[in-house]
Design an enzyme around this catalytic site. Structure first.
Site, PDB file in Angstrom:
ATOM      1  N   GLN A  19       0.965  -1.415  -0.040  1.00  0.00           N
ATOM      2  CA  GLN A  19       0.269  -0.085  -0.068  1.00  0.00           C
ATOM      3  C   GLN A  19       1.226   1.142  -0.150  1.00  0.00           C
ATOM      4  OE1 GLN A  19      -2.918  -1.835   3.678  1.00  0.00           O
ATOM      5  NE2 GLN A  19      -4.107  -0.698   2.196  1.00  0.00           N
ATOM      6  N   HIS A 113       1.210  -9.115   4.604  1.00  0.00           N
ATOM      7  CA  HIS A 113       0.162  -8.222   5.001  1.00  0.00           C
ATOM      8  C   HIS A 113      -0.870  -8.040   3.509  1.00  0.00           C
ATOM      9  CE1 HIS A 113      -1.761  -4.246   7.176  1.00  0.00           C
ATOM     10  NE2 HIS A 113      -2.593  -4.622   6.014  1.00  0.00           N
ATOM     11  N   ASN A 157      -1.010 -11.139   7.927  1.00  0.00           N
ATOM     12  CA  ASN A 157      -2.035  -9.743   9.112  1.00  0.00           C
ATOM     13  C   ASN A 157      -3.888 -10.439   8.398  1.00  0.00           C
ATOM     14  OD1 ASN A 157      -2.162  -6.628   9.372  1.00  0.00           O
ATOM     15  ND2 ASN A 157      -3.760  -6.686   7.636  1.00  0.00           N
ATOM     16  N   GLU A 158      -4.906 -10.359   9.671  1.00  0.00           N
ATOM     17  CA  GLU A 158      -6.009 -10.727   9.506  1.00  0.00           C
ATOM     18  C   GLU A 158      -6.105 -11.520   8.926  1.00  0.00           C
ATOM     19  OE1 GLU A 158      -7.825  -7.249   8.034  1.00  0.00           O
ATOM     20  OE2 GLU A 158      -8.167  -6.095   9.335  1.00  0.00           O
TER      21      GLU A 158
END
Length: 433
Positions: A19, A113, A157-158
């Site tokens: 990102q 991620h 992540n998540e």
């Protein structure tokens, strides 16, 4: 109102490599963004050029008052082809870690991620039984090289995000299979072209493109959490002093009368059933943005008169406190808030969000819950996946024509809280204004 946070509390912000870094050319998302007919609003391109400007960004964090930075190491850079590891990229991330050291910033590293090497997707992605081994091999390599500089690591992540994605798809009644067989509309034609390009790019049927961000089978969920377990074991062998956790995205799950069983089911589906995979972890990475309210027939829509964020979520910063309290009852380990924030172009609402969220964090700590840090999402306005650069989560704005950074009032507000607490004597009180 005065608040005292524990000595050593981690005050920081988070980013994700894809990102912010730019030009992550060997990842699955880079492929998907740049296909004809892509479902992405725009490609990531240079993103916010954090790959080149990380020293400036980390120095700015220290100047603002933060003492921690959660960022991710990009698997697709480290292992662009299966079994081929790029030492130059290891040295890049070593430089990022050195910049943290030089600025007295504690690094919290996430090893996955959302983005994966394109070769992994061609090999079955996150539905392949081989993925836990492959992920653990990558984690072992990174931590063998860099682990002495990494005090905290989040493997994935998540890990539970596919459950939420499936609910969103169901809620919006997106019938992907119908699109694939061909609906006679402009959108259907465009999607058919995209799926054909997707198939060519990964050399598999579109339904077999198992990237991390997508609906998941039960087998796929098991694979993700098994990947965490195998990575944790591998990291402990090569970097035993590093504290290891995972991050999960959790709503503040509430119910109205008659919705109790629906809420109970959601809690089990999204969190409780995964506890066995987490019991050997050193901390839990908690990510929360809003609440979900259940009635007798399932999740209720957001009330028409409720304030909403750019992402369409209910503006509800008090959710964080409730979720911390719930998690603490279930897990006997420290809690690290690895993401919490709000997408808004009204920065005064971000300031109010931070104030209310931190009030809740402090209340949890005052009640003896071991919350060890708060990482705001995000450090920078950045690439919000399929939505492109249109959503502004950052404490710091970026002019992407010049890549110039502009801290928002919320950055100074949050930084002042962090700095005041960090510099306070043990007997003094710090203030959340």
């Amino acid at each position: 109102m005065s608040y005292h946070f524990p000595e050593g509390f981690l005050w920081g912000a988070s980013t994700a490599a894809h990102q912010v870094e730019g030009n992550n050319v060997n990842s699955d998302f880079w492929v998907m963004e740049n296909l004809d007919g892509s479902t992405f609003k725009e490609p990531s391109g240079d993103a916010v050029d954090h790959y080149r400007l990380f020293r400036e960004d980390i120095a700015l964090m220290e100047k603002l008052g933060m003492n921690a930075y959660r960022f991710s190491i990009e698997w697709a850079r480290i292992e662009p082809e299966e079994g081929v590891f790029n030492e130059t990229e290891i040295e890049h991330y070593r430089d990022v870690l050195k910049a943290c050291q030089e600025n007295k910033i504690t690094p919290i590293v996430t090893l996955h991620h959302f983005t994966s090497p394109a070769w992994l997707i061609r090999s079955g992605g996150w539905e392949s039984a081989e993925t836990p081994f492959r992920f653990a091999r990558y984690c072992s390599y990174v931590m063998r090289k860099l682990g002495d500089m990494i005090p905290y690591v989040c493997t994935i992540n998540e890990a539970n995000i596919s459950i939420g994605i499936a609910k969103i798809i169901k809620r919006h009644q997106i019938n992907a299979s119908a699109v694939q067989v061909g609906i006679n509309t402009d959108k259907g034609t465009r999607m058919q072209a995209y799926y054909a390009a997707l198939s060519d790019a990964f050399n598999v049927h579109p339904q077999e493109v198992h990237s991390f961000l997508g609906p998941r089978t039960e087998k796929g969920l098991e694979i993700i959490f098994q990947a965490h377990v195998e990575a944790r074991n591998a990291i402990r062998c090569v970097s035993p002093s590093t504290r290891i956790g995972i991050t999960m995205s959790l709503y503040d799950i509430q119910s109205i009368s008659g919705g109790e069983k629906q809420a109970e089911h959601a809690l089990n589906e999204e969190f409780l059933r995964f506890q066995a995979y987490l019991k050997e972890d050193d901390f839990f990475g908690l990510q929360n943005y809003t609440r979900a309210v259940y009635g007798p027939d399932g999740m209720l829509p957001i009330p028409d008169d409720a304030e909403k964020t750019q992402m369409g979520n209910e503006y509800y910063p008090q959710a964080l406190e409730a979720v911390i309290r719930y998690v603490a009852k279930q897990l006997d380990m420290p809690v690290l808030v690895t993401e919490n924030g709000v997408a808004t172009d009204q920065d005064e609402r971000r300031i109010a969000f931070i104030q209310r969220a931190l009030t809740g964090v402090h209340a949890c700590i005052a009640d003896g819950i071991p919350v060890i840090g708060y990482m705001h999402w995000s450090l920078l306005d950045n690439f919000e996946w399929q939505l492109g650069f249109s959503k502004t989560f950052g404490l710091i704005a970026v002019d992407r024509t010049t890549q110039q950074r502009y801290p928002k009032p919320s950055a100074y507000y949050y930084g002042k809280i962090a700095a005041t607490n960090r510099l306070a004597d043990e007997d003094s009180q710090s203030i959340v204004e």
